[in-house]
Design a protein around this motif. Structure first.
Motif, PDB file in Angstrom:
ATOM      1  N   LEU A 449      23.415 -10.764  46.726  1.00  0.00           N
ATOM      2  CA  LEU A 449      22.035 -11.093  46.468  1.00  0.00           C
ATOM      3  C   LEU A 449      21.297 -10.115  46.769  1.00  0.00           C
ATOM      4  CD1 LEU A 449      22.163 -14.656  47.847  1.00  0.00           C
ATOM      5  CD2 LEU A 449      22.888 -13.979  45.705  1.00  0.00           C
ATOM      6  N   THR A 450      21.461  -9.176  47.625  1.00  0.00           N
ATOM      7  CA  THR A 450      20.371  -7.940  47.917  1.00  0.00           C
ATOM      8  C   THR A 450      20.674  -6.810  46.866  1.00  0.00           C
ATOM      9  OG1 THR A 450      20.789  -8.377  50.176  1.00  0.00           O
ATOM     10  CG2 THR A 450      19.909  -6.187  49.508  1.00  0.00           C
ATOM     11  N   TRP A 451      21.907  -6.960  46.256  1.00  0.00           N
ATOM     12  CA  TRP A 451      22.066  -5.909  45.107  1.00  0.00           C
ATOM     13  C   TRP A 451      21.388  -6.226  43.974  1.00  0.00           C
ATOM     14  CZ3 TRP A 451      24.655  -1.268  44.478  1.00  0.00           C
ATOM     15  CH2 TRP A 451      25.201  -0.728  45.783  1.00  0.00           C
ATOM     16  N   GLN A 452      21.279  -7.630  43.571  1.00  0.00           N
ATOM     17  CA  GLN A 452      20.915  -8.338  42.441  1.00  0.00           C
ATOM     18  C   GLN A 452      19.311  -8.152  42.448  1.00  0.00           C
ATOM     19  OE1 GLN A 452      22.435 -12.310  42.418  1.00  0.00           O
ATOM     20  NE2 GLN A 452      23.974 -11.881  40.989  1.00  0.00           N
ATOM     21  N   ALA A 453      18.622  -8.476  43.758  1.00  0.00           N
ATOM     22  CA  ALA A 453      17.592  -8.291  43.837  1.00  0.00           C
ATOM     23  C   ALA A 453      16.920  -6.770  43.614  1.00  0.00           C
ATOM     24  CB  ALA A 453      16.750  -8.812  45.171  1.00  0.00           C
ATOM     25  N   SER A 454      17.703  -5.799  44.028  1.00  0.00           N
ATOM     26  CA  SER A 454      17.561  -4.408  43.817  1.00  0.00           C
ATOM     27  C   SER A 454      17.570  -3.931  42.396  1.00  0.00           C
ATOM     28  CB  SER A 454      18.433  -3.522  44.852  1.00  0.00           C
ATOM     29  OG  SER A 454      18.467  -4.029  45.879  1.00  0.00           O
ATOM     30  N   ALA A 455      18.137  -4.783  41.520  1.00  0.00           N
ATOM     31  CA  ALA A 455      18.369  -4.253  40.222  1.00  0.00           C
ATOM     32  C   ALA A 455      16.973  -4.922  39.353  1.00  0.00           C
ATOM     33  CB  ALA A 455      19.440  -5.097  39.472  1.00  0.00           C
ATOM     34  N   ILE A 456      16.254  -5.716  39.840  1.00  0.00           N
ATOM     35  CA  ILE A 456      14.770  -6.060  39.258  1.00  0.00           C
ATOM     36  C   ILE A 456      13.795  -4.680  38.838  1.00  0.00           C
ATOM     37  CG2 ILE A 456      12.855  -7.512  39.367  1.00  0.00           C
ATOM     38  CD1 ILE A 456      14.432  -9.362  41.181  1.00  0.00           C
ATOM     39  N   PRO A 457      13.720  -3.757  39.690  1.00  0.00           N
ATOM     40  CA  PRO A 457      12.773  -2.623  39.397  1.00  0.00           C
ATOM     41  C   PRO A 457      13.387  -1.965  38.259  1.00  0.00           C
ATOM     42  CG  PRO A 457      13.111  -2.925  41.676  1.00  0.00           C
ATOM     43  CD  PRO A 457      14.041  -3.720  41.206  1.00  0.00           C
ATOM     44  N   PRO A 458      14.567  -1.670  37.991  1.00  0.00           N
ATOM     45  CA  PRO A 458      15.148  -0.709  36.918  1.00  0.00           C
ATOM     46  C   PRO A 458      14.969  -1.713  35.720  1.00  0.00           C
ATOM     47  CG  PRO A 458      16.852  -0.440  38.712  1.00  0.00           C
ATOM     48  CD  PRO A 458      15.680  -1.633  39.016  1.00  0.00           C
ATOM     49  N   LEU A 459      15.361  -3.055  36.046  1.00  0.00           N
ATOM     50  CA  LEU A 459      14.901  -3.742  34.549  1.00  0.00           C
ATOM     51  C   LEU A 459      13.489  -3.981  34.038  1.00  0.00           C
ATOM     52  CD1 LEU A 459      16.316  -5.809  32.639  1.00  0.00           C
ATOM     53  CD2 LEU A 459      16.001  -7.699  34.450  1.00  0.00           C
ATOM     54  N   SER A 562      13.832   0.710  45.566  1.00  0.00           N
ATOM     55  CA  SER A 562      14.340  -0.299  44.799  1.00  0.00           C
ATOM     56  C   SER A 562      14.715  -1.665  45.309  1.00  0.00           C
ATOM     57  CB  SER A 562      15.376   0.197  43.802  1.00  0.00           C
ATOM     58  OG  SER A 562      15.763  -0.777  42.978  1.00  0.00           O
ATOM     59  N   GLN A 563      15.436  -1.323  46.684  1.00  0.00           N
ATOM     60  CA  GLN A 563      15.717  -2.537  47.342  1.00  0.00           C
ATOM     61  C   GLN A 563      14.630  -3.375  47.851  1.00  0.00           C
ATOM     62  OE1 GLN A 563      18.620  -1.959  50.314  1.00  0.00           O
ATOM     63  NE2 GLN A 563      17.890  -3.608  51.600  1.00  0.00           N
ATOM     64  N   ASN A 564      13.608  -2.584  48.681  1.00  0.00           N
ATOM     65  CA  ASN A 564      12.658  -3.521  49.073  1.00  0.00           C
ATOM     66  C   ASN A 564      11.633  -4.147  48.163  1.00  0.00           C
ATOM     67  OD1 ASN A 564      13.459  -2.748  51.710  1.00  0.00           O
ATOM     68  ND2 ASN A 564      12.477  -0.657  51.486  1.00  0.00           N
ATOM     69  N   LEU A 565      11.318  -3.104  46.958  1.00  0.00           N
ATOM     70  CA  LEU A 565      10.465  -3.551  45.912  1.00  0.00           C
ATOM     71  C   LEU A 565      11.245  -5.013  45.097  1.00  0.00           C
ATOM     72  CD1 LEU A 565       7.867  -3.305  44.327  1.00  0.00           C
ATOM     73  CD2 LEU A 565       9.122  -1.686  42.781  1.00  0.00           C
ATOM     74  N   GLY A 566      12.580  -4.758  45.001  1.00  0.00           N
ATOM     75  CA  GLY A 566      13.273  -5.744  44.226  1.00  0.00           C
ATOM     76  C   GLY A 566      13.090  -6.944  45.244  1.00  0.00           C
ATOM     77  N   SER A 567      13.368  -7.084  46.453  1.00  0.00           N
ATOM     78  CA  SER A 567      13.316  -8.222  47.318  1.00  0.00           C
ATOM     79  C   SER A 567      11.912  -8.842  47.349  1.00  0.00           C
ATOM     80  CB  SER A 567      13.450  -7.688  48.686  1.00  0.00           C
ATOM     81  OG  SER A 567      13.249  -8.736  49.413  1.00  0.00           O
TER      82      SER A 567
END
Length: 788
Positions: A449-459, A562-567
């Motif tokens: 779930l943390t990896w999925q949230a980290s993918a939001i900024p690149p998207l 990316s991880q912090n921003l995605g979260s």
């Protein structure tokens, strides 16, 4: 608002012969578009009455025409205005906006967005004839993807209630002291109380996801009764029908499939909760060594859960919709036994987990990583298999204007799964931050779930790049349109500001045609990011920041950002959903705005996911069909079915459901219509060129109006056998470039609205009425039965 007494008449009931004036004037049945409107605005009169219908959807007339319900054209009128009034048809307004933007409870549909999106994928398959098995395989894959979304939704609730709250926070003294309402579950705070055992904490927390599953079941059943239980007009299927499936008698009545899928998805949700409760206890019993009674009970319970899960999948894999006939039967035993059996297994799992186990303590996190990873992998494989099936269907009958060459359905299905994963990650991360903001005492949610949230900024970065490309294209097109606008008005002095506004409106309207590019980029990016997140989570077993701790400083900083921003973005997105829903609950105008979001998404029946928002067309299409059929049979008059925007889609669907005898009395007038521009490109199996050509052949006559400044409506690209186009040439917008005697003030750029303001509208409507033959005798009255 005045309300006249409703006049209900079924087909086949005789009436007195119609007056000749009926055929002279006719009827215009107006159907509004997205966002809805009021009957007063549709009819251009502040005094309206309801002819038939209820508070949800109804047909209205002007008050002066109310007594003319069965004798149109007989109202007295004198003078020039009266003559013009006699020539115009009697207007009726079908108002259906409350089907999508009614009371405040419907804002809960926002939480069902992934379910609605995956349901759309079912209807987006390419057109293919003679490929029945491949079409069924396509529907099966979409239904399986929808089932994984339900499991993911309930698993996310289990992650929050069982793992983060009951297992981790209640088991850590510092977190339990911070949240006093958990003190009775904490072994330290309750001094080893009865509820402090891990299994009993899990059994108690399971009530939350189980109640959520029950709420989804209740909403699905309640909305079915309110909107989708209206039976269409019974009729015999037409032999040799090669048009759209929307012409089939049972298309708008999928009660049997929805009930079966509702039972299967409810059972799947309850089984997910049961597995989340029983798995930790079975894992502890298995570690004790040897074969104990509790170990045997755990194995038997696991086998029962697996067997019931296989039964659920088998029910989902059964044949889908029955559209050839009106299927009124229900699988009552299956509907009751499947969810009740799953509920019984859940109760057994809670009893099994709540049994006393000395020495059992909660540490770390529940074993949820394999479950979420398996779900994500299954969703990716289903999307790839769906893409292969869609490509096979498309290459059999390639249509150049089909969106993404037939891959629109797989792309939308994958985006629905990605949206479900992001929502799950956002909820879990926000709850973890709320329980333990410093992340010092809790292990936190699963790594995936943390990896999925980290993918939001690149998207989002990719979407921003696409938006910039489209903005540059629109700017170039706007500059080219300025010269064209100037050439269209050679005799008027140029107004650069006016020219720029018209050119900008035309350029922005073309962005709708770029939607396939945006969806294709989203599909490819989501697929790559999903594969990367799954691989990273399985390979490292750590969060992205932890996996990049030993890399170069720039890489580590980028990954951590990316991880912090995605979260943060995942949590903010969920909070925005809640805030928007709360605002809409208090504001009727906001509820109407939210209703616009569902006008397109909820047009289609629930064929893949039973928990999706309800289909308003299963109420609206039978309403229109019954009204047209009964009026034409009663009066023998001519009828113009006039649809704007989404109302034109409803009008087309209703025209397909009419019998051939009624279609001969109906002319179709569409304006601002997305029939080909949106529906024909994204739903080619039902609104493709063959289907629209068949519709033009079936109805008496059809005319379509559109503007180059309209971002939604466009041409339908249908030509009759005589070579005449259904499409009128593009309407002028604005009606006047500069000030004139007819337009002393600047004429507005109308775009998608107010098509009736153009003189072409009344002229084309009159031509449609003239093409309908008025020399049709009135229906004969039923014979009078002899007196007893």
């Amino acid at each position: 608002m005045e309300r006249a007494q409703e006049r209900t008449t079924g087909p086949g009931i005789g009436h007195a012969p119609a007056r000749p004036a009926q055929a002279e004037r006719g009827l215009e049945l107006l159907v509004h578009g997205v966002g809805g409107t009021t009957p007063e605005k549709m009819l251009g009169d502040p005094r309206t009455v309801r002819i038939t219908g209820d508070d949800t959807a109804a047909v209205f007339r002007r008050a002066e025409d109310a007594d003319d319900a069965e004798r149109p054209g007989t109202a007295p009128a004198t003078g020039t205005a009266g003559a013009a009034r006699r020539e115009a048809p009697v207007p009726e307004a079908y108002v259906w906006c409350n089907l999508t933007s009614g009371d405040g409870t419907r804002v809960l549909w926002l939480l069902l967005l992934p379910f609605m999106v995956v349901n759309l994928a079912h209807w987006m398959r390419p057109a293919a004839r003679g490929r029945t098995r491949t079409v069924r395989l396509y529907g099966l894959l979409v239904r399986l993807a929808a089932l994984t979304l339900t499991v993911l939704f309930v698993a996310a609730a289990c992650e929050v209630a069982l793992d983060l709250v009951a297992w981790q926070c209640a088991g850590v003294p510092a977190c339990a002291r911070r949240h006093s309402w958990l003190s009775f579950l904490s072994p330290a705070a309750s001094h080893g109380g009865w509820w402090s055992m891990p299994g009993r904490r899990l059994a108690l927390a399971a009530a939350a996801p189980a109640a959520l599953t029950g709420l989804l079941w209740y909403l699905s059943r309640r909305t079915w009764r309110a909107y989708e239980s209206h039976r269409p007009m019974p009729r015999v299927p037409e032999p040799g029908d090669d048009g759209s499936a929307l012409a089939r008698p049972g298309f708008w009545y999928g009660r049997r499939l929805v009930a079966r899928l509702r039972a299967a998805h409810t059972a799947a949700g309850l089984l997910t909760v049961a597995a989340a409760v029983a798995a930790p206890a079975a894992r502890f019993d298995h570690r004790t060594g040897g074969v104990s009674a509790s170990d045997v009970l755990g194995a038997l319970l696991g086998a029962a859960l697996l067997g019931w899960a296989v039964a659920v999948v088998a029910v989902v894999c059964r044949r889908g919709r029955s559209e050839v006939r009106l299927d009124r039967t229900l699988d009552l035993r299956l509907e009751r036994r499947l969810p009740l059996g799953a509920l019984g297994l859940l109760l057994l799992a809670e009893l099994y987990a709540g049994w006393s186990r000395p020495g059992w303590q909660s540490a770390g996190r529940l074993p949820g990583d394999p479950a979420f990873s398996t779900l994500m992998l299954a969703q990716g494989l289903l999307a790839l298999a769906l893409a292969a099936v869609a490509h096979d269907l498309y290459r059999r009958n390639p249509e150049p204007r089909t969106g993404m060459r037939g891959l629109g359905g797989p792309a939308v299905a994958l985006l629905a799964c990605a949206l479900g994963g992001v929502v799950s990650a956002g909820i879990a991360l926000r709850v973890a931050d709320w329980l333990d903001g410093t992340r010092a005492s809790l292990t936190g949610p699963p790594v995936l779930l943390t990896w999925q949230a980290s993918a939001i900024p690149p998207l989002l970065a990719v979407l921003l790049a696409v938006a910039s490309v489209l903005a540059r294209r629109a700017a170039r097109l706007a500059r080219a349109e300025r010269a064209r606008v100037h050439r269209e008005h050679p005799d008027e002095p140029e107004d650069r500001s006016r020219t720029r506004s018209i050119a900008q409106a035309r350029a922005m309207a073309t962005l709708t045609d770029r939607a396939p590019l945006v969806v294709a980029v989203l599909f490819a990016t989501t697929l790559l990011l999903g594969a990367g997140t799954l691989t990273g989570a399985l390979a490292t077993g750590e969060s992205p920041g932890g996996a990049a701790a030993r890399t170069h400083g720039v890489v580590r900083a980028t990954v951590e950002t990316s991880q912090n921003l995605g979260s943060w973005l995942a949590g903010v997105g969920f909070l925005l959903f809640v805030t928007l829903g709360r605002r809409a609950y208090k504001n009727a105008s906001a509820r109407r705005t939210i209703g616009i979001l569902w006008d397109i998404g909820t047009f289609w029946p629930r064929a893949a996911h039973p928990f999706a928002p309800p289909c308003y067309a299963e109420r609206a299409v039978p309403d229109l069909t019954w009204r047209m059929a009964t009026w034409t049979e009663r009066t023998g008059g001519r009828l113009v079915l006039s649809g704007h925007s989404q109302g034109s889609v409803l009008a087309a669907a209703a025209a397909w459901q009419l019998t051939p005898a009624v279609r001969e009395r109906v002319a179709l007038l569409t304006y601002g219509s997305p029939l080909e521009r949106l529906y024909g490109r994204w739903f080619p199996a039902h609104f493709g060129p063959a289907a629209l050509t068949a519709l033009h052949r079936d109805v008496a006559t059809w005319r379509n109006l559109y503007r180059p400044t309209d971002p939604i409506g466009g041409p339908v690209r249908v030509r009759s056998a005589t070579g005449a186009d259904v499409d009128h040439e593009p309407l002028r917008d604005p009606l006047a470039y500069g000030r004139s005697a007819e337009h002393p003030l600047p004429a507005p750029i109308l775009g998608h609205s107010d098509y009736q303001a153009d003189p072409v509208f009344a002229r084309e409507r009159a031509r449609l009425l003239a093409r309908l033959s008025p020399e049709v005798p009135a229906p004969r009255p039923d014979p009078v039965p002899p007196a007893a």
